[in-house]
Design a protein around this motif. Structure first.
Motif, PDB file in Angstrom:
ATOM      1  N   LEU A  11       0.993  -1.156  -0.181  1.00 36.61           N
ATOM      2  CA  LEU A  11      -0.071  -0.018  -0.009  1.00 36.61           C
ATOM      3  C   LEU A  11       0.887   1.318   0.022  1.00 36.61           C
ATOM      4  CD1 LEU A  11      -2.824   1.340   0.174  1.00 36.61           C
ATOM      5  CD2 LEU A  11      -2.659   1.059   2.677  1.00 36.61           C
ATOM      6  N   GLU A  12       2.017   1.290   0.787  1.00 35.14           N
ATOM      7  CA  GLU A  12       2.964   2.507   0.718  1.00 35.14           C
ATOM      8  C   GLU A  12       3.312   2.746  -0.483  1.00 35.14           C
ATOM      9  OE1 GLU A  12       5.823   2.283   3.724  1.00 35.14           O
ATOM     10  OE2 GLU A  12       4.251   2.004   5.466  1.00 35.14           O
ATOM     11  N   GLU A  13       3.865   1.646  -1.163  1.00 36.74           N
ATOM     12  CA  GLU A  13       4.304   1.976  -2.815  1.00 36.74           C
ATOM     13  C   GLU A  13       3.263   2.487  -3.465  1.00 36.74           C
ATOM     14  OE1 GLU A  13       6.799   1.776  -5.812  1.00 36.74           O
ATOM     15  OE2 GLU A  13       7.214   1.692  -3.833  1.00 36.74           O
ATOM     16  N   ARG A  14       2.153   2.059  -3.608  1.00 40.52           N
ATOM     17  CA  ARG A  14       0.942   2.669  -4.212  1.00 40.52           C
ATOM     18  C   ARG A  14       0.875   4.001  -3.811  1.00 40.52           C
ATOM     19  NH1 ARG A  14      -5.275   0.175  -4.108  1.00 40.52           N
ATOM     20  NH2 ARG A  14      -6.255   1.688  -5.339  1.00 40.52           N
ATOM     21  N   VAL A  15       0.562   4.340  -2.410  1.00 36.11           N
ATOM     22  CA  VAL A  15       0.388   5.986  -2.035  1.00 36.11           C
ATOM     23  C   VAL A  15       1.518   6.710  -2.541  1.00 36.11           C
ATOM     24  CG1 VAL A  15       0.078   7.141  -0.101  1.00 36.11           C
ATOM     25  CG2 VAL A  15      -0.869   5.101  -0.139  1.00 36.11           C
ATOM     26  N   ALA A  16       2.867   5.964  -2.196  1.00 27.10           N
ATOM     27  CA  ALA A  16       4.013   6.836  -2.794  1.00 27.10           C
ATOM     28  C   ALA A  16       4.082   7.409  -4.220  1.00 27.10           C
ATOM     29  CB  ALA A  16       5.368   6.043  -2.405  1.00 27.10           C
ATOM     30  N   ARG A  17       3.316   6.529  -5.043  1.00 21.76           N
ATOM     31  CA  ARG A  17       3.233   6.784  -6.401  1.00 21.76           C
ATOM     32  C   ARG A  17       1.985   7.792  -6.551  1.00 21.76           C
ATOM     33  NH1 ARG A  17       6.082   3.767  -9.975  1.00 21.76           N
ATOM     34  NH2 ARG A  17       7.087   1.773  -9.345  1.00 21.76           N
ATOM     35  N   LEU A  18       1.133   7.927  -5.615  1.00 19.43           N
ATOM     36  CA  LEU A  18      -0.040   8.489  -5.732  1.00 19.43           C
ATOM     37  C   LEU A  18       0.633  10.014  -5.589  1.00 19.43           C
ATOM     38  CD1 LEU A  18      -2.888   9.621  -6.145  1.00 19.43           C
ATOM     39  CD2 LEU A  18      -3.531   8.606  -4.031  1.00 19.43           C
ATOM     40  N   ILE A  19       1.285  10.268  -4.444  1.00 21.97           N
ATOM     41  CA  ILE A  19       2.083  11.643  -4.067  1.00 21.97           C
ATOM     42  C   ILE A  19       2.813  11.998  -5.054  1.00 21.97           C
ATOM     43  CG2 ILE A  19       3.584  12.370  -2.156  1.00 21.97           C
ATOM     44  CD1 ILE A  19       0.912  12.007  -1.161  1.00 21.97           C
ATOM     45  N   ALA A  20       3.757  11.229  -5.579  1.00 18.50           N
ATOM     46  CA  ALA A  20       4.462  11.696  -6.855  1.00 18.50           C
ATOM     47  C   ALA A  20       3.722  12.159  -7.849  1.00 18.50           C
ATOM     48  CB  ALA A  20       5.557  10.455  -7.201  1.00 18.50           C
ATOM     49  N   GLU A  21       2.633  11.669  -8.267  1.00 18.66           N
ATOM     50  CA  GLU A  21       1.772  12.357  -9.219  1.00 18.66           C
ATOM     51  C   GLU A  21       1.134  13.512  -8.876  1.00 18.66           C
ATOM     52  OE1 GLU A  21      -2.637  11.072 -10.833  1.00 18.66           O
ATOM     53  OE2 GLU A  21      -1.188   9.241 -10.357  1.00 18.66           O
ATOM     54  N   ARG A  22       0.730  13.502  -7.623  1.00 10.34           N
ATOM     55  CA  ARG A  22       0.010  14.861  -7.164  1.00 10.34           C
ATOM     56  C   ARG A  22       1.298  16.070  -7.369  1.00 10.34           C
ATOM     57  NH1 ARG A  22      -3.868  15.821  -3.351  1.00 10.34           N
ATOM     58  NH2 ARG A  22      -2.549  17.103  -2.284  1.00 10.34           N
ATOM     59  N   GLU A  23       2.322  15.693  -6.874  1.00  5.45           N
ATOM     60  CA  GLU A  23       3.545  16.673  -6.905  1.00  5.45           C
ATOM     61  C   GLU A  23       4.201  16.930  -8.135  1.00  5.45           C
ATOM     62  OE1 GLU A  23       4.217  18.581  -3.962  1.00  5.45           O
ATOM     63  OE2 GLU A  23       2.218  17.579  -3.738  1.00  5.45           O
ATOM     64  N   GLY A  24       4.017  16.050  -9.434  1.00  3.36           N
ATOM     65  CA  GLY A  24       4.566  16.170 -10.449  1.00  3.36           C
ATOM     66  C   GLY A  24       5.875  15.738 -10.536  1.00  3.36           C
ATOM     67  N   LEU A  25       6.202  14.638  -9.707  1.00  2.00           N
ATOM     68  CA  LEU A  25       7.672  14.017  -9.543  1.00  2.00           C
ATOM     69  C   LEU A  25       7.638  12.710 -10.281  1.00  2.00           C
ATOM     70  CD1 LEU A  25       8.080  15.000  -5.954  1.00  2.00           C
ATOM     71  CD2 LEU A  25       8.861  16.344  -7.927  1.00  2.00           C
ATOM     72  N   ASP A  26       8.757  12.288 -10.379  1.00  2.00           N
ATOM     73  CA  ASP A  26       9.138  10.721 -10.877  1.00  2.00           C
ATOM     74  C   ASP A  26       9.293  10.004  -9.455  1.00  2.00           C
ATOM     75  OD1 ASP A  26       9.755   8.593 -11.884  1.00  2.00           O
ATOM     76  OD2 ASP A  26      11.241   9.184 -13.429  1.00  2.00           O
ATOM     77  N   ALA A  28      10.445   7.106  -9.306  1.00  2.00           N
ATOM     78  CA  ALA A  28      11.603   6.097  -9.591  1.00  2.00           C
ATOM     79  C   ALA A  28      12.832   6.866  -9.429  1.00  2.00           C
ATOM     80  CB  ALA A  28      11.672   5.844 -11.235  1.00  2.00           C
ATOM     81  N   THR A  29      12.799   8.126  -9.638  1.00  2.00           N
ATOM     82  CA  THR A  29      14.249   9.317  -9.353  1.00  2.00           C
ATOM     83  C   THR A  29      14.221   9.875  -8.107  1.00  2.00           C
ATOM     84  OG1 THR A  29      13.351  10.780 -10.877  1.00  2.00           O
ATOM     85  CG2 THR A  29      14.718   8.885 -11.839  1.00  2.00           C
ATOM     86  N   ASP A  30      13.071  10.328  -7.663  1.00  2.00           N
ATOM     87  CA  ASP A  30      12.675  11.225  -6.735  1.00  2.00           C
ATOM     88  C   ASP A  30      12.502  10.593  -5.456  1.00  2.00           C
ATOM     89  OD1 ASP A  30      12.245  13.234  -4.566  1.00  2.00           O
ATOM     90  OD2 ASP A  30      11.899  14.629  -6.446  1.00  2.00           O
ATOM     91  N   PRO A  31      13.310  10.467  -4.391  1.00  2.00           N
ATOM     92  CA  PRO A  31      12.989   9.687  -3.212  1.00  2.00           C
ATOM     93  C   PRO A  31      11.991  10.327  -2.189  1.00  2.00           C
ATOM     94  CG  PRO A  31      15.055  10.877  -2.644  1.00  2.00           C
ATOM     95  CD  PRO A  31      14.739  11.326  -4.273  1.00  2.00           C
ATOM     96  N   ARG A  32      11.691  11.708  -2.247  1.00  2.00           N
ATOM     97  CA  ARG A  32      10.843  12.224  -1.408  1.00  2.00           C
ATOM     98  C   ARG A  32       9.529  11.568  -1.187  1.00  2.00           C
ATOM     99  NH1 ARG A  32      11.583  18.433  -3.364  1.00  2.00           N
ATOM    100  NH2 ARG A  32      11.691  16.989  -5.244  1.00  2.00           N
TER     101      ARG A  32
END
Length: 222
Positions: free
Chosen positions: A147-162, A164-168
């Protein structure tokens, strides 16, 4: 040649069958969770779950692969509710604030999500069961990572980040997930197993994150 009545029955049939299947599945799920709460996870058999609904073991396995799947079925509904709530948060919110508000809003509306399948108090007893049963807790940790991996991708999408390359995004979500797990462990050992209790603890723990990360913890002598 088909009559008008047969055409109507054919059209309505799948809907009726699906509703019947849904009722059977929900009944099996409620039966399983209620038996687990009384007898424990290990002390409950598939036959007992099926007998409580007056169906065969074979029918049980049409809907669930095993007992573990029944435990996490409602938990998965709650997880999906959280993800939907997070996705609906305003895009201008900072990541941790969006996560915090989504978590609290999810608890506020959890009854609307699971109430048609099981009472909310059954969900809360199931959460405690997961925390106190080693085999279920191990599965819970594995599911939490997914679930955390899925949510991290959602947060990255919200912030316009990749992601795969941005650890935040993963760092923020790992921090958030760790706080929730600590909250769940503390809540599950207490006497108050209500939604209000876990929401209160969640609020306190999430509100403590920023000060814990940026400030000193020792009280300075005056």
């Amino acid at each position: 040649m088909e009559t008008a009545t047969s055409v109507v029955e054919t059209a309505a049939g799948p809907g009726l069958r699906e509703r019947k299947k849904r009722r059977t599945r929900d009944a099996l799920l409620r039966s399983a969770l209620e038996l687990f709460a009384v007898q424990g996870y290990e002390g409950t058999t598939v036959d007992e779950i099926a007998d409580a609904v007056d169906v065969s073991q074979r029918t049980f396995f049409r809907y669930f692969a095993n007992k573990e799947e029944t435990v996490f079925a409602v938990a998965e509904m709650a997880e999906e509710h959280f993800v939907r709530t997070l996705r609906a948060r305003p895009p201008g919110e900072a990541p941790l604030e969006a996560l915090r508000r989504a978590a609290l809003e999810s608890w506020d509306t959890i009854g609307e999500t699971v109430g048609s399948v099981v009472p909310v108090d059954v969900l809360m007893r199931t959460c405690q069961l997961i925390e106190s049963t080693p085999v279920l807790f191990a599965a819970h940790l594995r599911r939490s990572m997914e679930l955390e991996e899925r949510v991290a991708r959602l947060i990255a999408e919200r912030e316009g980040l990749d992601a795969a390359t941005d650890p935040r995004p993963r760092v923020a979500v790992a921090l958030f997930g760790g706080v929730l797990r600590a909250t769940e462990r503390l809540w599950s050992t207490g006497e108050d197993l209500s939604v209000a209790a876990i929401r209160r603890l969640t609020t306190e723990h999430l509100d403590a994150v920023a000060p814990a990360l940026t400030g000193g913890w020792r009280e300075h002598a005056r």
